[in-house]
Design a protein around this motif. Structure first.
Motif, short mmCIF file in Angstrom:
data_model
loop_
_atom_site.label_atom_id
_atom_site.label_comp_id
_atom_site.label_asym_id
_atom_site.label_seq_id
_atom_site.Cartn_x
_atom_site.Cartn_y
_atom_site.Cartn_z
N ALA A 36 0.83 -1.21 0.00
CA ALA A 36 0.00 0.00 0.00
C ALA A 36 0.86 1.26 0.00
N ARG A 37 1.96 1.22 0.72
CA ARG A 37 2.84 2.39 0.78
C ARG A 37 3.58 2.61 -0.54
N LEU A 38 3.90 1.53 -1.23
CA LEU A 38 4.67 1.65 -2.47
C LEU A 38 3.84 2.20 -3.62
N MET A 39 2.54 1.97 -3.61
CA MET A 39 1.70 2.36 -4.74
C MET A 39 1.70 3.87 -4.92
N GLY A 40 2.18 4.32 -6.08
CA GLY A 40 2.25 5.75 -6.39
C GLY A 40 3.62 6.36 -6.20
N MET A 41 4.52 5.67 -5.47
CA MET A 41 5.86 6.22 -5.29
C MET A 41 6.63 6.24 -6.61
N SER A 42 7.48 7.24 -6.76
CA SER A 42 8.38 7.27 -7.91
C SER A 42 9.45 6.20 -7.73
N THR A 43 10.20 5.93 -8.80
CA THR A 43 11.23 4.90 -8.76
C THR A 43 12.24 5.16 -7.65
N ILE A 62 18.87 -1.30 -6.54
CA ILE A 62 17.55 -1.88 -6.31
C ILE A 62 16.62 -1.52 -7.46
N ALA A 63 16.60 -0.25 -7.81
CA ALA A 63 15.73 0.20 -8.90
C ALA A 63 16.06 -0.52 -10.20
N ARG A 64 17.33 -0.60 -10.52
CA ARG A 64 17.74 -1.24 -11.77
C ARG A 64 17.34 -2.72 -11.78
N GLY A 65 17.56 -3.41 -10.66
CA GLY A 65 17.24 -4.83 -10.60
C GLY A 65 15.75 -5.11 -10.72
N PRO A 104 8.53 3.70 -14.30
CA PRO A 104 9.67 4.26 -15.01
C PRO A 104 9.34 4.48 -16.48
N ARG A 105 9.98 5.47 -17.08
CA ARG A 105 9.77 5.75 -18.50
C ARG A 105 9.93 4.50 -19.36
N ARG A 106 10.92 3.70 -19.03
CA ARG A 106 11.18 2.47 -19.80
C ARG A 106 9.96 1.58 -19.87
N LEU A 107 9.26 1.41 -18.74
CA LEU A 107 8.10 0.52 -18.70
C LEU A 107 6.87 1.17 -19.32
N ILE A 108 6.71 2.48 -19.15
CA ILE A 108 5.60 3.18 -19.80
C ILE A 108 5.66 2.95 -21.30
N GLU A 128 9.52 9.73 -12.47
CA GLU A 128 10.99 9.87 -12.50
C GLU A 128 11.38 11.25 -13.04
N GLU A 129 10.49 11.86 -13.81
CA GLU A 129 10.81 13.09 -14.52
C GLU A 129 10.39 14.35 -13.76
N VAL A 130 9.85 14.18 -12.55
CA VAL A 130 9.45 15.31 -11.73
C VAL A 130 10.07 15.16 -10.34
N GLU A 131 9.92 16.18 -9.52
CA GLU A 131 10.60 16.18 -8.23
C GLU A 131 10.02 15.15 -7.26
#
Length: 208
Positions: A36-43, A62-65, A104-108, A128-131
């Protein structure tokens, strides 16, 4: 304005499975409220959070993996939500569509290309593209900016608590299409202008 995960793609179960396994394999401990906490978080945000759970890698590793594993799963199959392609194409006729996603942009790009929907959106934004990621409004505000639109004249389609809060904070009218497995919190759902059972109920008449 569309969200991606949980609205157009039934990806939340895949994200949960992939991240749960990654955390376990690298010494972390998944908590009851982690998904629940992860949903919506940026990478960057979710990678830092998984690091806090005890994963013995730096956040960028972690993000890359995790993203590598997600991309591999999507290469096998993109789990589109029922009616996603038809709904987007139906609404794209005579309307300007945008997308603001925590993916991430890659997955979009992988998802929209696989679904044949890339040409339906005037702008797509990854957090990923915003603050800041959701629940902050940054992604939705950036999508509106790229499209030259006033956010207050936009309608956002969301499923998660953080997504609903993000679009509402951006000043948009929010339509909730809750995911049956990951329903939003009642206080977040209360921010919605309309609550729909599925994408088939998202019609041009409703938007008008």
């Amino acid at each position: 304005m569309f969200d991606l995960d949980g609205v157009l793609v039934d990806s939340e179960p895949v994200w949960e499975e992939v991240r749960r396994a990654f955390v376990a394999e690298h010494g972390g401990t998944w908590q009851p409220d982690t998904q629940a906490r992860l949903m919506g978080m940026s990478t960057g945000e979710w990678a830092a959070y998984l690091h806090e759970l005890g994963v013995r890698l730096e956040p960028d590793e972690i993000a890359r993996g995790v993203v590598d594993r997600m991309a591999a799963r999507y290469r096998d199959e993109v789990p589109l939500m029922p009616g996603a392609v038809e709904t987007v194409r139906r609404l794209a006729e005579g309307r300007t569509l945008g997308l603001a996603s925590s993916s991430p942009r890659r997955l979009i790009d992988v998802v929209l290309d696989a679904a044949g929907l890339a040409g339906c959106f005037a702008a797509t934004v990854s957090t990923e593209e915003v603050e800041r990621g959701k629940p902050a409004p940054d992604g939705y505000l950036e999508a509106a900016r790229r499209m030259g639109l006033d956010p207050r004249g936009c309608v956002a389609v969301e499923d998660s608590s953080n997504g609903l809060r993000s679009a509402h904070a951006a000043g948009m009218r929010v339509i909730a299409v809750p995911h049956p497995r990951y329903p939003p919190a009642p206080d977040a759902l209360a921010l919605a202008w309309r609550v729909l059972p599925d994408l088939s109920a998202l019609t041009p008449d409703l938007i008008r």
